[in-house]
Design a protein around this motif. Structure first.
Motif, PDB file in Angstrom:
ATOM      1  N   PHE A   1      43.745  31.504  44.267  1.00 39.00           N
ATOM      2  CA  PHE A   1      43.857  32.818  44.909  1.00 39.00           C
ATOM      3  C   PHE A   1      42.468  33.393  45.125  1.00 39.00           C
ATOM      4  N   GLU A   2      42.381  34.333  46.081  1.00 37.61           N
ATOM      5  CA  GLU A   2      41.089  34.891  46.456  1.00 37.61           C
ATOM      6  C   GLU A   2      40.482  35.724  45.330  1.00 37.61           C
ATOM      7  N   PHE A   3      39.218  36.129  45.516  1.00 40.51           N
ATOM      8  CA  PHE A   3      38.524  36.957  44.547  1.00 40.51           C
ATOM      9  C   PHE A   3      39.192  38.328  44.438  1.00 40.51           C
ATOM     10  N   ASN A   4      39.258  38.859  43.196  1.00 40.63           N
ATOM     11  CA  ASN A   4      39.849  40.182  42.953  1.00 40.63           C
ATOM     12  C   ASN A   4      41.232  40.308  43.594  1.00 40.63           C
ATOM     13  N   THR A   5      42.011  39.266  43.432  1.00 34.72           N
ATOM     14  CA  THR A   5      43.328  39.240  44.063  1.00 34.72           C
ATOM     15  C   THR A   5      44.241  40.331  43.495  1.00 34.72           C
ATOM     16  N   GLY A   6      45.076  40.884  44.351  1.00 34.95           N
ATOM     17  CA  GLY A   6      46.004  41.928  43.925  1.00 34.95           C
ATOM     18  C   GLY A   6      47.394  41.664  44.474  1.00 34.95           C
ATOM     19  N   ASP A   7      47.586  41.971  45.763  1.00 33.81           N
ATOM     20  CA  ASP A   7      48.894  41.798  46.404  1.00 33.81           C
ATOM     21  C   ASP A   7      49.364  40.346  46.364  1.00 33.81           C
ATOM     22  N   ALA A   8      48.425  39.402  46.524  1.00 33.78           N
ATOM     23  CA  ALA A   8      48.805  37.986  46.580  1.00 33.78           C
ATOM     24  C   ALA A   8      49.508  37.547  45.302  1.00 33.78           C
ATOM     25  N   ILE A   9      48.963  37.941  44.160  1.00 32.66           N
ATOM     26  CA  ILE A   9      49.576  37.597  42.878  1.00 32.66           C
ATOM     27  C   ILE A   9      50.941  38.271  42.748  1.00 32.66           C
ATOM     28  N   GLY A  10      51.031  39.515  43.216  1.00 31.84           N
ATOM     29  CA  GLY A  10      52.308  40.235  43.159  1.00 31.84           C
ATOM     30  C   GLY A  10      53.386  39.556  43.981  1.00 31.84           C
ATOM     31  N   TYR A  11      53.040  39.139  45.207  1.00 41.04           N
ATOM     32  CA  TYR A  11      54.006  38.438  46.063  1.00 41.04           C
ATOM     33  C   TYR A  11      54.411  37.103  45.443  1.00 41.04           C
ATOM     34  N   HIS A  12      53.434  36.400  44.888  1.00 43.01           N
ATOM     35  CA  HIS A  12      53.717  35.113  44.254  1.00 43.01           C
ATOM     36  C   HIS A  12      54.696  35.287  43.096  1.00 43.01           C
ATOM     37  N   GLY A  13      54.426  36.284  42.251  1.00 42.15           N
ATOM     38  CA  GLY A  13      55.313  36.538  41.110  1.00 42.15           C
ATOM     39  C   GLY A  13      56.712  36.915  41.549  1.00 42.15           C
ATOM     40  N   ALA A  14      56.809  37.726  42.604  1.00 42.47           N
ATOM     41  CA  ALA A  14      58.124  38.131  43.116  1.00 42.47           C
ATOM     42  C   ALA A  14      58.899  36.930  43.645  1.00 42.47           C
ATOM     43  N   ALA A  15      58.202  36.038  44.351  1.00 43.50           N
ATOM     44  CA  ALA A  15      58.862  34.845  44.905  1.00 43.50           C
ATOM     45  C   ALA A  15      59.354  33.926  43.796  1.00 43.50           C
ATOM     46  N   VAL A  16      58.536  33.733  42.773  1.00 45.82           N
ATOM     47  CA  VAL A  16      58.939  32.891  41.629  1.00 45.82           C
ATOM     48  C   VAL A  16      60.151  33.503  40.936  1.00 45.82           C
ATOM     49  N   TRP A  17      60.161  34.830  40.820  1.00 48.28           N
ATOM     50  CA  TRP A  17      61.288  35.530  40.198  1.00 48.28           C
ATOM     51  C   TRP A  17      62.565  35.316  40.998  1.00 48.28           C
ATOM     52  N   ILE A  18      62.469  35.389  42.313  1.00 46.01           N
ATOM     53  CA  ILE A  18      63.648  35.175  43.171  1.00 46.01           C
ATOM     54  C   ILE A  18      64.184  33.753  42.991  1.00 46.01           C
ATOM     55  N   VAL A  19      63.280  32.779  42.928  1.00 50.96           N
ATOM     56  CA  VAL A  19      63.695  31.380  42.724  1.00 50.96           C
ATOM     57  C   VAL A  19      64.412  31.226  41.386  1.00 50.96           C
ATOM     58  N   ASP A  20      63.857  31.837  40.332  1.00 49.12           N
ATOM     59  CA  ASP A  20      64.477  31.767  39.001  1.00 49.12           C
ATOM     60  C   ASP A  20      65.858  32.417  39.014  1.00 49.12           C
TER      61      ASP A  20
ATOM     62  N   LEU B   1      40.699  23.501  52.637  1.00 51.82           N
ATOM     63  CA  LEU B   1      39.348  23.708  52.096  1.00 51.82           C
ATOM     64  C   LEU B   1      39.266  24.980  51.262  1.00 51.82           C
ATOM     65  N   ILE B   2      39.848  26.073  51.758  1.00 48.05           N
ATOM     66  CA  ILE B   2      39.741  27.345  51.038  1.00 48.05           C
ATOM     67  C   ILE B   2      40.573  27.329  49.765  1.00 48.05           C
ATOM     68  N   TYR B   3      41.639  26.541  49.756  1.00 48.07           N
ATOM     69  CA  TYR B   3      42.456  26.399  48.542  1.00 48.07           C
ATOM     70  C   TYR B   3      41.600  25.860  47.393  1.00 48.07           C
ATOM     71  N   PHE B   4      40.880  24.785  47.667  1.00 46.20           N
ATOM     72  CA  PHE B   4      40.040  24.189  46.623  1.00 46.20           C
ATOM     73  C   PHE B   4      38.782  25.016  46.357  1.00 46.20           C
ATOM     74  N   PHE B   5      38.317  25.754  47.361  1.00 48.20           N
ATOM     75  CA  PHE B   5      37.173  26.651  47.163  1.00 48.20           C
ATOM     76  C   PHE B   5      37.545  27.755  46.180  1.00 48.20           C
ATOM     77  N   TYR B   6      38.698  28.398  46.408  1.00 50.61           N
ATOM     78  CA  TYR B   6      39.152  29.441  45.488  1.00 50.61           C
ATOM     79  C   TYR B   6      39.386  28.866  44.097  1.00 50.61           C
ATOM     80  N   LEU B   7      39.961  27.680  44.025  1.00 53.00           N
ATOM     81  CA  LEU B   7      40.238  27.033  42.746  1.00 53.00           C
ATOM     82  C   LEU B   7      38.949  26.815  41.967  1.00 53.00           C
TER      83      LEU B   7
END
Length: 234
Positions: A77-96, A64-70
């Motif tokens: 991602f949540e309002f005024n997101t900071g760390d969450a975007i950073g972790y996501h970017g780092a994980a994508v970088w590791i996969v690449d 529910l919260i996934y689609f609420f944020y969307l």
């Protein structure tokens, strides 16, 4: 209400007041009801019930919260997101890096310290098998959070008895902050899970006096894992 009157321009939007009241009411109401209703269930059945109930609550919330944020922010991602975007970017970088054969760059970049690398690495592992699925990370959060409730039950049962353990488990199952963090891309849920798992296994080792090699290895590995989240916590 006094704060709302004094700071009218910063009055909390009604939707957050509603969510706050709902979480507080359901926590205290259901805690009192279920503590009585589940008091006479056999311990093994209680563990199963507490795990699956906690899991269902968290899965429903995560979806529910996934689609609420969307809908509200235009991204999952949540309002005024900071760390969450950073972790996501780092994980994508590791996969690449993994698919390009340059995973060593990640380890070279973190050669001076491993604190705060645990969560991006776990996310990268999940992304690798789920094609960078954001919601899959949060479903895993829901799973480990429900598992953590069982660990809390076991710790309390050994130290304070069955009745206290059941109250602890029910309150942990319903605690709004535990549920809330399952729906975010930050490390708190996984970090607390490893912390509680370490305490539970160490507690079991002390009480059982079963110093088998596998039991010692479990405690050591779980304790070591905390260094990958926060050094001071380890």
């Amino acid at each position: 209400m006094i704060c709302a009157w004094l700071f009218v321009p910063r009055f909390l939007p009604f939707i957050w007041i509603f969510f706050g009241l709902l979480s507080v009411f359901t926590f205290f109401y259901l805690s009192s009801i279920l503590s009585v209703r589940w008091a006479n269930i056999r311990p093994r059945n209680f563990q199963t019930k507490i795990f699956f109930t906690a899991l269902i609550i968290r899965l429903i919330y995560v979806i529910l919260i996934y689609f609420f944020y969307l809908a509200k922010t235009g991204m999952p991602f949540e309002f005024n997101t900071g760390d969450a975007i950073g972790y996501h970017g780092a994980a994508v970088w590791i996969v690449d890096l993994f698919y390009s054969g340059h995973l060593n760059y990640f380890f070279e970049d973190n050669a001076t310290g491993v604190s705060d690398t645990g969560w991006p690495m776990i996310m990268a592992l999940i992304y690798t098998v789920s094609f960078n699925s954001i919601i899959m990370v949060r479903l895993v959060n829901a799973l480990v959070s429900a598992w953590m409730v069982v660990f809390l039950y076991k710790i309390t049962q050994r130290n304070f008895g069955e009745q206290a353990a059941r109250v602890t488990a029910i309150m942990s199952m319903l605690l709004p902050s535990f549920i809330y963090y399952c729906g975010l891309h930050v490390k708190e849920t996984m970090m607390i899970f490893f912390l509680i798992a370490f305490v539970e296994r160490a507690d079991y080792l002390i009480y059982s006096r079963n110093y088998a090699l596998k039991n010692i290895i479990q405690v050591v590995l779980l304790g070591t894992s905390l260094f990958f989240f926060r050094t001071v916590l380890a």
